[in-house]
Write an enzyme that holds these catalytic residues in place. Structure first.
Site, PDB file in Angstrom:
ATOM      1  N   ASN A 147      62.130  49.851  35.668  1.00  0.00           N
ATOM      2  CA  ASN A 147      61.030  49.314  36.481  1.00  0.00           C
ATOM      3  C   ASN A 147      59.919  48.688  35.631  1.00  0.00           C
ATOM      4  OD1 ASN A 147      59.947  51.665  35.517  1.00  0.00           O
ATOM      5  ND2 ASN A 147      59.828  52.707  37.488  1.00  0.00           N
ATOM      6  N   ARG A 285      49.409  55.690  32.709  1.00  0.00           N
ATOM      7  CA  ARG A 285      49.253  57.052  33.194  1.00  0.00           C
ATOM      8  C   ARG A 285      47.763  57.357  33.348  1.00  0.00           C
ATOM      9  NH1 ARG A 285      53.638  56.627  34.736  1.00  0.00           N
ATOM     10  NH2 ARG A 285      55.472  57.860  34.202  1.00  0.00           N
ATOM     11  N   GLN A 314      49.150  64.152  40.152  1.00  0.00           N
ATOM     12  CA  GLN A 314      49.707  63.444  41.306  1.00  0.00           C
ATOM     13  C   GLN A 314      50.463  64.411  42.180  1.00  0.00           C
ATOM     14  OE1 GLN A 314      50.107  59.022  39.294  1.00  0.00           O
ATOM     15  NE2 GLN A 314      51.921  59.971  40.070  1.00  0.00           N
ATOM     16  N   HIS A 333      50.725  55.873  43.393  1.00  0.00           N
ATOM     17  CA  HIS A 333      51.619  55.466  42.302  1.00  0.00           C
ATOM     18  C   HIS A 333      52.855  54.745  42.888  1.00  0.00           C
ATOM     19  CE1 HIS A 333      53.564  56.830  38.245  1.00  0.00           C
ATOM     20  NE2 HIS A 333      53.766  55.553  38.504  1.00  0.00           N
TER      21      HIS A 333
END
Ligand code: NDP
Length: 410
Positions: A147, A285, A314, A333
């Site tokens: 990704n 991050r 998260q 995210h």
């Protein structure tokens, strides 16, 4: 027979989709550096469907069960009473995505006596205590490159949206207004600006390549230099330290992994070195930035905007200051979990599992930890240690206005 414990995000609030906006995905043969896409022996899903949520199961159930393995999928991942914690004790393999990470702390490693492998369905294994994995001889693997371009596209979108003041202008329209002056008073052109990336790996280089046609000045820092030919082609300048690059940049994008060397790199002191009114985009991050220093810099005007999709922990608690700070363009995210990316990382996870069960080597580029040490991509891009500290705070997330209840384990 192996027990595979898979943590995935909840299905959409209205249920698992039955149709999609598009009928197919573009065919991509190779990544930009020539690396092949995942090559599993087969897949049991249609590329383009939602695979990253609980009902999507990363398309793994038929493959695992037909080979005699046991698959447990849950979104209930935080707190000592979570389904994840209960199921972990006899799991052989744990899989989770950075978007909804199963924080594999040293305490959890200690509970999981049978654990042999932790797989990141995506890129970025900082939610796993790599030191604990090394100490216990557990393999850590991720789906390198799956990704990276998804994120590079997202970074460009977020840079443009901040610089051009897109989101507040969209809000004006939604509210029935036509307040052009309000929109324009914070809107600039990107053309001519100096844009710097912290790290020029797969994502960072993808961002540089995509920004080149915008006629900006490009800068980077990285532990290893890009090939001289690439530097020339892009006209990008390498700096020896972040401290040296920041004062020159109007826009900074963070594209390095989170590891002990980069944790809280962007603290109040470093942000103070940036140009007043700089924009900071962080899709790497959340913990690479100091949470309160970012909010304070937006309040004071030191930063003109901050955007990204990564938080710590998260899911982020409701009172996380990045939800309410001024001039932000934060999303959950999502940049690396487009339907396009999901098809690649689900196939990559399948490839890793096939190799593991067949006793074949996992591709070097997918390895982060193996045989008690950093290996493959891990040895190149990470440092030893642990960046999971504080992750227990994720249990404070209570769900928001449009958030589905955590589904039961399947
Ligand atoms: P790569 O491994 O290709 O690139 C990482 C780069 O960071 C490498 O070039 C590495 O340098 C460099 N680096 C490491 N430490 C430092 C440092 N201290 N200072 C400067 N550079 C450093 O990974 P990707 O580009 O594919 O991904 C990068 C990160 O992006 C991931 O680790 C993940 O955290 C995040 N990510 C976020 C996603 C999202 O959905 N938001 C999805 C995918 C990734 P070198 O190897 O030369 O030593």
């Amino acid at each position: 027979m192996a027990k595979v414990l898979c943590v995935l995000y909840a299905d959409p609030v209205d249920g698992y989709p039955t149709d999609y906006p598009r009928d197919d995905l573009p065919q991509i043969e190779r990544y930009p550096d020539g690396q092949t896409l995942p090559t599993p022996q087969g897949i049991d899903f249609r590329p383009g469907v939602l695979l990253g949520s609980v009902s999507g199961e990363l398309g793994l159930r038929r493959f695992l069960e037909s080979n005699g393995h046991n698959l447990v999928v849950t979104a209930d991942k935080d707190g000592a009473d979570s389904t994840f914690d209960r199921e972990l004790v006899d799991a052989d393999i744990v899989i989770s995505q950075p978007f909804w990470p199963a924080y594999m702390t040293a305490e959890r490693f200690a509970k999981a006596q049978k654990l042999k492998m932790v797989v990141t369905a995506g890129i970025g294994s900082d939610h796993t205590d790599l030191q604990a994995a090394m100490d216990r001889g557990v393999t850590v693997a991720e789906v390198t490159y799956c990704n990276s371009i998804s994120v590079a596209e997202h970074v460009v979108m977020m840079i443009l949206s901040l610089v051009r003041n897109y989101l507040p202008s969209w809000e004006v329209v939604k509210a029935g207004g036509w307040n052009i002056a309000d929109c324009a008073a914070r809107s600039y052109d990107l053309e001519g600006m100096h844009v710097g990336t912290v790290a020029a790996g797969r994502i960072g280089l993808g961002v540089l390549r995509r920004l080149k046609p915008f006629d900006v000045h490009l800068h980077y820092v990285d532990r290893h230099p890009l090939p001289a030919e690439t530097e020339r082609e892009l006209g990008v300048i390498r700096h020896t330290s972040v401290e040296e690059m920041l004062p020159l940049c109007d826009v900074v994008t963070i594209n390095c992994p989170l590891h002990p060397e980069t944790e809280h790199l962007f603290d109040a002191e470093l942000i103070a070195r940036m140009k007043r009114g700089a924009y900071l985009v962080n899709t790497a991050r959340g913990k690479i930035c100091d949470r309160d220093a970012v909010a304070a810099a937006l309040e004071s005007g030191q930063l003109a905007g901050y955007a990204g999709d990564v938080w710590f922990p998260q899911p982020a608690p409701q009172d996380h200051p990045w939800r309410t700070m001024p001039h932000h363009g934060m999303t959950p995210h999502i940049s690396g979990t487009s339907l396009s990316a999901q098809a690649r990382y689900a196939a990559g996870v399948r490839e890793i599992l096939e190799c593991f069960f067949d006793g074949r080597p996992i591709r070097d580029e997918y390895l982060i930890v193996e045989g008690g040490r950093l290996a493959g991509t891990g040895a190149h891009s990470y440092s030893e240690g642990d960046a999971t500290g504080g992750s227990e705070e994720a249990a404070r997330f209570q769900g928001g206005p449009n958030v589905a209840r955590p589904p039961l384990a399947r």
